[in-house]
Scaffold this motif. Sequence first.
Motif, mmCIF file in Angstrom:
data_model
loop_
_atom_site.group_PDB
_atom_site.id
_atom_site.type_symbol
_atom_site.label_atom_id
_atom_site.label_comp_id
_atom_site.label_asym_id
_atom_site.label_seq_id
_atom_site.Cartn_x
_atom_site.Cartn_y
_atom_site.Cartn_z
ATOM 1 N N LEU A 140 13.330 9.177 12.942
ATOM 2 C CA LEU A 140 13.891 10.008 14.011
ATOM 3 C C LEU A 140 14.820 11.070 13.423
ATOM 4 O O LEU A 140 14.822 12.228 13.872
ATOM 5 C CB LEU A 140 14.641 9.143 15.022
ATOM 6 C CG LEU A 140 13.717 8.292 15.900
ATOM 7 C CD1 LEU A 140 14.538 7.389 16.811
ATOM 8 C CD2 LEU A 140 12.796 9.173 16.742
ATOM 9 N N ALA A 141 15.594 10.663 12.435
ATOM 10 C CA ALA A 141 16.480 11.643 11.797
ATOM 11 C C ALA A 141 15.650 12.767 11.169
ATOM 12 O O ALA A 141 15.991 13.951 11.276
ATOM 13 C CB ALA A 141 17.337 10.962 10.733
ATOM 14 N N THR A 142 14.541 12.384 10.540
ATOM 15 C CA THR A 142 13.683 13.398 9.937
ATOM 16 C C THR A 142 13.097 14.312 11.012
ATOM 17 O O THR A 142 13.070 15.538 10.857
ATOM 18 C CB THR A 142 12.546 12.726 9.153
ATOM 19 O OG1 THR A 142 13.103 11.709 8.336
ATOM 20 C CG2 THR A 142 11.812 13.725 8.307
ATOM 21 N N ALA A 143 12.632 13.690 12.119
ATOM 22 C CA ALA A 143 12.073 14.497 13.197
ATOM 23 C C ALA A 143 13.133 15.468 13.716
ATOM 24 O O ALA A 143 12.851 16.652 13.974
ATOM 25 C CB ALA A 143 11.572 13.595 14.317
ATOM 26 N N GLY A 144 14.367 14.978 13.861
ATOM 27 C CA GLY A 144 15.449 15.854 14.320
ATOM 28 C C GLY A 144 15.619 17.043 13.391
ATOM 29 O O GLY A 144 15.697 18.202 13.829
ATOM 30 N N ALA A 145 15.628 16.753 12.100
ATOM 31 C CA ALA A 145 15.785 17.844 11.123
ATOM 32 C C ALA A 145 14.631 18.824 11.225
ATOM 33 O O ALA A 145 14.806 20.043 11.108
ATOM 34 C CB ALA A 145 15.874 17.260 9.724
#
Lengths: 467, 482
Positions: free
Chosen positions: A109-114
Amino acid sequence: MADTLSMLNIVIPEIIVVLFAFLALFSDLKGKNRRLAGFITLVGFILAILYLLTLKGVEGNLLTFVLDSYAWSFKMLFLFASAIVAVISIGYLERAKSSVGEYYALLMLATAGAMFVVSARDLITLYVAFETASLSSYALAAYFRWDRRSNEAGLKYLFYGAFSSALILYGLSLIYGLTGRVELEAISLAISSSPVAYLALAMLIAGFGYKVSAVPFHMWTPDVYQGAPTSVTAFLAAVSKAMGVAIFLQIFVLGLGSMIGDWRLIIAVIAAVTMTLGNVVALVQTNVKRMLAYSSIAHAGYALVGIAAFNPLGIASAIFHMVTHALMKAGSFAVVGDEGESIHQLNGLWKRSRIAAFAMTVFMFSLAGFPPLAGFWSKYWLFWSAMESGLWILALIGVLNSVISVFYYARVIRAIYVIESPRTLKISRMSSAVVAAVICMTGILIIGVYPQPVIATLLEAIRAVYP
Amino acid sequence: MILSVILILLLLGSILPWLVRSATIARCVAIFFAFLSFAASIYAYTMFEGSGFQFEERYEWIPSLGISYHLAVDGLSLPLVILTTLLALVATIYGVDEPKRDNQFYGLIMLTCFGTAGVFMALDLFLFFVFWEIVLIPMYFLIAIWGGPRKDYASFKFIIYTHIGSVIMILAFFAMHYLYYLQTGVRTFDLFELAKLSIEPKLAVILFIALIFGFFIKMPIFPFHTWLPAAHVEAPTSGSVLLAGILLKMGGYGLFRIPYTFFPEVAKAYAYPIAIIAIVTIFYGALAAMAQEDYKSLIALSSVSHMGYVLLGAAALTPAAITGAIFQMFAHGVASPLLFIMAGTLHHKAGTRLIHRLGGVAHKMPIWATFMVTASMAGLALPFTASFVAEFTVLIGALEAFNVLALFVFPAAIVTAGYFLYALRRAVFGPFNADLHIYGDVDAHEFVAMFMLVVAIIYLGIYPIPLEGIIDTFSVAFAGGV
């Protein structure tokens, strides 16, 4: 509308990542399928990378979600770096005392956010995407609930993060109030220097300065980098930091580019102070994670040099620097995670694992900027771009900092090869961290010997954002 | 192609030993590749015809920055390339002092030679810098891992000094690169192209000083020499061989190749100050050597003194002086390694290198003593050794250029003879010191290493033409161009 839907494919990499995030979450509910969750994550990232490769050269937008060569380059970086983090995690999380499904879900999710951040061209999408990435990484930092230092790291990260988010929101709302627009390009046309704009500028610099850990907003970095699980530290250094630089580029170059005269000097000074403080404090660290945290601060300073230079080469090389920094830091945290974080634990590493020792040496030389390794080229282009913009003092400070930095990186190399250690545990075991380190090392060597394609791609990429 | 072949052979010799576990095989591999590269450099010597740069190779490396893989050798660099491969052979044959991590040792020795050979061949300033930095890393490890009691201090000082020199040097390279870009709009690091640059006199002086600073540290020239005694004394014998034999020559070579080629007017204008620095270095090194008790520091400081002659030759800028200076680099490059090998062998067999604890060693180690006397004679530049030819030619050249000033150098020859003979008298001759335990004379492999160097010293001392012939092709053109 039909037109919009036909462009739906540009968001598919993000969709893949989010879907696999949930898959990973449910794959390890009882803590019995730890490796499975890791491999699902890895597959998700690889699928997303493969799909993203087919999108190379595609330009399009879904409302304010934009895919251009700039966003593409950053997404590639995020996905690749996160995949490496996933590889590190597979081995590192063996020590976890609970199920790891949510760890991988948060990572994705953090990657998707980035990934959303670099596609965002309006303030609201940008902020929401930024918070998605940030909140996930706060939770990741505190992931080892049974470890006091991990808790401390998470809490510290959360408090500082919340404070900076508030500053950013204030700044963004002031800009909205001044211009009446949320689209970055519209803002750059509408905004002009005024006291309120200065106030907004100050808040944004402070808020985003926190995210890239620029001095004087860097205080959280050493504690969080040291306390967080090492795989998470690799993520923070490789992905979160690159995201911070991306936001800097989008807000300051794309949105506030017309106010360059007002912020260039501030960014230049911050860059100089950040480089110097990071390198000088790193000299005295004995904990490698902490030392690398300060080195990471210094490297944020180098990237800001490119933003202060504010020319195509400067911006391209700021991105380039984030690419090389991600490789170097992900790789070195992989080794540190495997071997232990005190510098003494690296003593005589060459005897235990020749591959890890050699890879770590390459990372350290690359971080110190020895040619012909990847870290040299990105620094070279950054300082060159500063010269082109007439900021030759900044370039000189950068070069001097590179000299200082040799000393603490050399200490790590000295520990690895020179100091003998009575500890001869595990002899060249092929762990997941070593795999990750070898991937990073290969990247550094290839980019180092032949940097031409990367810089050419990035110079192409920044045409999309440079006014 | 031949130059790339030499580099590839040296590189293979530095990678392959890491992959084998047996110390003997690692050593054989290193010796094998060192020998092949030496043979290749001799082949290059036989193919060398006329003057100017030869065996040129040029491939684009990073076109957007104008960096290319550009190699060639001329009368200045070919002797030094031969010296590098010769010393690679000598150092690998002599081998490691204390057997530990042998395979890495041989790999690092060969990597040092690879970097040094690259420095002597590169005609692209960036490539030059890359090779220059490559040399630093293996030498650091050689001192830090296999060094003597103060290895931490010595290796750290070595890396700080030379790295600071490198950074100032590369800043000057970038400045020239940038000026060229401003003047022509073309990015290049090519030596030939950058030499065409027209730079205003004031800036030229600054760049000249920045460049010679980096090379002065490496040579080393007083007062930037303080890293040298520490590094040479603590380094393992083979490391000292390379340090004295070829690393110092990188400084001397760079001096001719870069600042003196780019800014000949500045070099001419500052000839006297540079000559005075050279003379001070010659005296300082000689007087400091006289005061040493450790044989190895005596030899190390004699290097400082001998490299002063190279600088003196450069300052004089007459054909004879330049030929002498380059000859001196080669001559010192065979004499000083021999001396270090003698000191290393002495330490093995007698357990000490301290002159006052030795005495009458010749009684127990006659072969060693013979070589030691030969080496000392080469060190003090006795006629029929290569050093004599070199120093004599430098002095002739310096007399042409500086008249009276050059006469001040002659007393230094007496001091040099003094400290070598005084040390010989106390350590090697006289009554045998009964407290001393000597474990045999020289071993076979040590003998081979010594013998190769002695042959080079004597042969070039008696018949210097083969070497002087090629050097002259460079120095005549160079002095004419200046």
